[in-house]
Motif scaffolding. Structure first.
Motif, PDB file in Angstrom:
ATOM      1  N   ASN A 196       0.822  -1.212   0.000  1.00 14.21           N
ATOM      2  CA  ASN A 196       0.000   0.000   0.000  1.00 14.21           C
ATOM      3  C   ASN A 196       0.852   1.256   0.000  1.00 14.21           C
ATOM      4  O   ASN A 196       0.541   2.234  -0.680  1.00 14.21           O
ATOM      5  CB  ASN A 196      -0.907   0.012   1.232  1.00 14.21           C
ATOM      6  CG  ASN A 196      -2.270  -0.579   0.938  1.00 14.21           C
ATOM      7  OD1 ASN A 196      -2.695  -0.623  -0.215  1.00 14.21           O
ATOM      8  ND2 ASN A 196      -2.952  -1.038   1.955  1.00 14.21           N
ATOM      9  N   SER A 407      -4.207  -7.682  -8.510  1.00 18.36           N
ATOM     10  CA  SER A 407      -5.206  -8.316  -7.665  1.00 18.36           C
ATOM     11  C   SER A 407      -5.578  -7.335  -6.571  1.00 18.36           C
ATOM     12  O   SER A 407      -4.730  -6.922  -5.780  1.00 18.36           O
ATOM     13  CB  SER A 407      -4.648  -9.611  -7.072  1.00 18.36           C
ATOM     14  OG  SER A 407      -4.282 -10.499  -8.113  1.00 18.36           O
ATOM     15  N   GLY A 408      -6.859  -6.991  -6.514  1.00 18.93           N
ATOM     16  CA  GLY A 408      -7.306  -5.867  -5.693  1.00 18.93           C
ATOM     17  C   GLY A 408      -6.868  -5.879  -4.253  1.00 18.93           C
ATOM     18  O   GLY A 408      -6.564  -4.829  -3.681  1.00 18.93           O
ATOM     19  N   GLN A 409      -6.815  -7.059  -3.642  1.00 15.57           N
ATOM     20  CA  GLN A 409      -6.510  -7.119  -2.214  1.00 15.57           C
ATOM     21  C   GLN A 409      -5.032  -7.337  -1.918  1.00 15.57           C
ATOM     22  O   GLN A 409      -4.634  -7.280  -0.753  1.00 15.57           O
ATOM     23  CB  GLN A 409      -7.328  -8.255  -1.569  1.00 15.57           C
ATOM     24  CG  GLN A 409      -8.826  -8.010  -1.548  1.00 15.57           C
ATOM     25  CD  GLN A 409      -9.182  -6.764  -0.771  1.00 15.57           C
ATOM     26  OE1 GLN A 409      -8.771  -6.580   0.375  1.00 15.57           O
ATOM     27  NE2 GLN A 409      -9.940  -5.879  -1.397  1.00 15.57           N
ATOM     28  N   LYS A 412      -3.047  -4.492   0.139  1.00 20.54           N
ATOM     29  CA  LYS A 412      -3.514  -4.433   1.529  1.00 20.54           C
ATOM     30  C   LYS A 412      -3.022  -5.644   2.317  1.00 20.54           C
ATOM     31  O   LYS A 412      -2.526  -5.517   3.447  1.00 20.54           O
ATOM     32  CB  LYS A 412      -5.036  -4.373   1.558  1.00 20.54           C
ATOM     33  CG  LYS A 412      -5.649  -4.363   2.957  1.00 20.54           C
ATOM     34  CD  LYS A 412      -7.157  -4.273   2.870  1.00 20.54           C
ATOM     35  CE  LYS A 412      -7.789  -4.248   4.267  1.00 20.54           C
ATOM     36  NZ  LYS A 412      -7.554  -5.509   5.004  1.00 20.54           N
ATOM     37  N   LEU A 413      -3.124  -6.827   1.699  1.00 24.50           N
ATOM     38  CA  LEU A 413      -2.705  -8.044   2.393  1.00 24.50           C
ATOM     39  C   LEU A 413      -1.191  -8.095   2.570  1.00 24.50           C
ATOM     40  O   LEU A 413      -0.691  -8.545   3.616  1.00 24.50           O
ATOM     41  CB  LEU A 413      -3.194  -9.269   1.620  1.00 24.50           C
ATOM     42  CG  LEU A 413      -4.714  -9.461   1.564  1.00 24.50           C
ATOM     43  CD1 LEU A 413      -5.063 -10.610   0.633  1.00 24.50           C
ATOM     44  CD2 LEU A 413      -5.268  -9.706   2.960  1.00 24.50           C
ATOM     45  N   GLU A 416      -0.312  -5.803   5.395  1.00 25.97           N
ATOM     46  CA  GLU A 416      -0.773  -6.290   6.705  1.00 25.97           C
ATOM     47  C   GLU A 416      -0.048  -7.544   7.157  1.00 25.97           C
ATOM     48  O   GLU A 416       0.291  -7.691   8.331  1.00 25.97           O
ATOM     49  CB  GLU A 416      -2.279  -6.558   6.644  1.00 25.97           C
ATOM     50  CG  GLU A 416      -2.892  -6.941   7.980  1.00 25.97           C
ATOM     51  CD  GLU A 416      -4.403  -6.987   7.951  1.00 25.97           C
ATOM     52  OE1 GLU A 416      -5.008  -7.344   8.978  1.00 25.97           O
ATOM     53  OE2 GLU A 416      -4.987  -6.652   6.891  1.00 25.97           O
ATOM     54  N   ALA A 433      -4.778 -16.187  -0.284  1.00 26.27           N
ATOM     55  CA  ALA A 433      -5.451 -15.123  -1.035  1.00 26.27           C
ATOM     56  C   ALA A 433      -4.807 -14.931  -2.403  1.00 26.27           C
ATOM     57  O   ALA A 433      -5.492 -14.619  -3.386  1.00 26.27           O
ATOM     58  CB  ALA A 433      -5.407 -13.815  -0.258  1.00 26.27           C
TER      59      ALA A 433
END
Length: 493
Positions: A196, A407-409, A412-413, A416, A433
């Motif tokens: 991010n 890949s959209g997430q 963020k993943l 995190e 994921a």
């Protein structure tokens, strides 16, 4: 691009990426070559963003041995001593070459001006314009590349896939068409855009690494992702963050919180300082870098680019402390290469941040990246010149091409679960994921390789810190190929 131009370029070595490593390779090759760059030459290259400078033991009280010792200490037991000695020994000659090429390194009283940075035991950082070192070096090399008629730069052109048959590279699929070649250098940079918040451009997403992995190349040390302790806190939670150079702390700036209290030693290695800042922020504090009382000069004179970035968010670094927090900065892992830059695929080389050379180990020492980039580009070029080639006629070759759809997430993943602190549960979450998209997304594939490597390393070392395995164990390297991931069989065929 016309088919005639592709035909004319057939058989020439292809360099993927136009950062310092790619330009160095092109300038050192003794034969015509092709550079692929998705952006105009020099733009979107992390080399141009390097502020601190380039490290070399040229001071009267310094030596390559001391430079090597500092590099090994920062690498937390995983730097390869032979590689470290080779790089630090070659560093003074790199500086001489750059001087011969008219790179305008700063001088003081007629002598090259050397700065101190964190975890260096001597002043050995050569710089330009205070904090514009990378940009100035790149501009000089770009002019030399543009003056060379045997270097073809294909701007606006991206790598889409590597064609490998019988274990040997046969060509590259690009956004402009298929280009037959038996030699390709991957110098496409790191993986910052998978997070991010990062100090690199959004195009630095590990795609070159992903294409090489799909072609069968082995990767190493993928778990080691270095977070720069002091990225400018802009208020945005995503995207590129301006860097507040290591040299600012080397010049005397101190880290304080909202109470104006110091909470850590600013000149420790990057991983230690980043964790200290992260923990302090986690406890509810704000963190600032106070550069109002630097040694020798005022802030704006020594760091004009950082000053401009601060002014852009309404902060005057000569009157107020600079708000900072860690951001993804550098990937120590990458394509596993030998001393010549060769990957495990015949005809495929890798250099600089796209490669894992063994120089940085578990944690890169400040200002060693530009040095490594120049040298690994040079060494790969020298090996490519001695490599045996055969002309491959231009023809249409079917291949499965990966789509670089983010890949959209994943960002963020990654932030995190593969950030400064990690554990089994989070890494498993990230891996599962990413796995469904590894066939169609370069970013998901790289994320899966990072997660798998981090799961294998059940200890804490350098930039890899596992809260469930906080102790350091005996040093070992992690190494993977695509077959080590639980992916569909069709991806491995």
């Amino acid at each position: 691009m016309s088919k005639a131009l592709l035909s004319a370029l057939a058989g020439q070595p292809v360099i993927v990426g136009a950062g310092l490593a790619g330009l160095s390779a092109a300038l050192h090759l003794r034969q015509p070559c092709v550079i692929l760059t998705p952006s105009p030459l020099g733009l979107e290259a992390t080399s141009s963003l390097a502020q601190g400078g380039i490290a070399a033991a040229i001071g009267s009280n310094d030596s390559p041995e001391l430079h090597a010792a500092d590099t090994l200490a920062a690498g937390a037991g995983l730097s390869v001593p032979e590689v470290v000695r080779r790089v630090t020994t070659a560093a003074p000659q790199v500086i001489q070459t750059l001087l011969d090429w008219d790179v305008p390194f700063a001088r003081k009283d007629g002598v090259l001006d050397l700065h101190l940075e964190a975890a260096h035991s001597r002043k050995r950082i050569l710089h330009i314009g205070g904090d514009g070192s990378g940009a100035a070096i790149m501009q000089t090399l770009i002019r030399r590349v543009q003056a060379r008629k045997n270097i073809t730069v294909l701007e606006g052109t991206s790598l889409k896939a590597l064609m490998v048959q019988d274990g040997r590279l046969r060509g590259v699929h690009t956004s402009a068409g298929f280009l037959p070649t038996s030699a390709c250098l991957v110098a496409s940079g790191g993986i910052g855009a998978l997070y991010n918040e990062a100090t690199s451009p959004s195009t630095i997403n590990g795609s070159g690494l992903a294409h090489a992995a799909r072609a069968g190349a082995r990767v190493a040390d993928m778990e080691f992702t270095q977070f720069h302790p002091t990225a400018l806190k802009t208020g945005s939670m995503t995207g590129r963050r301006p860097l507040v150079s290591e040299a600012v702390r080397g010049a005397g700036a101190i880290l304080v919180d909202e109470r104006n209290e110091r909470f850590t030693d600013e000149l420790q290695s990057r991983d230690v300082v980043a964790r200290a800042i992260f923990a302090h922020i986690w406890e509810g504090h704000d963190v600032f870098l106070d550069g109002r009382r630097l040694r020798g000069t005022v802030f704006s004179q020594q760091f004009p680019a950082i000053t401009a970035a601060c002014h852009a968010i309404g902060v005057d670094p000569e009157k107020s402390p600079i708000p900072v927090s860690p951001a993804m900065h550098y990937h120590m892992g990458g394509l596993d290469v030998d001393a010549r830059g060769r990957t495990s695929v015949s005809g495929l080389w890798a250099a600089s941040e796209a490669a894992c050379t063994g120089l940085h180990g578990a944690n890169r020492l400040a200002s060693n990246s530009l040095l490594e980039a120049f040298l690994t580009g040079q060494w790969a070029a020298e090996d490519i010149d001695h490599f045996g080639y055969q002309h491959i006629p231009l023809r249409s070759v079917p291949t499965r091409q990966a789509h670089s759809q983010f890949s959209g997430q994943i960002p963020k993943l990654m932030s995190e679960y593969a950030g400064i602190l990690r554990d089994e549960t989070g890494l498993q979450t990230l891996l599962h994921a990413a796995l469904p998209d590894v066939e169609t997304s370069d970013e998901a594939l790289v994320a899966a390789l990072v997660a798998q490597s981090a799961l294998k390393r059940r200890e804490s070392r350098g930039s890899h810190y596992r809260t469930d395995y906080p102790e350091i164990t005996d040093p070992y390297r992690t190494s993977l190929t695509l077959s080590d991931l639980p992916v569909p069989e069709r991806l491995l065929s």
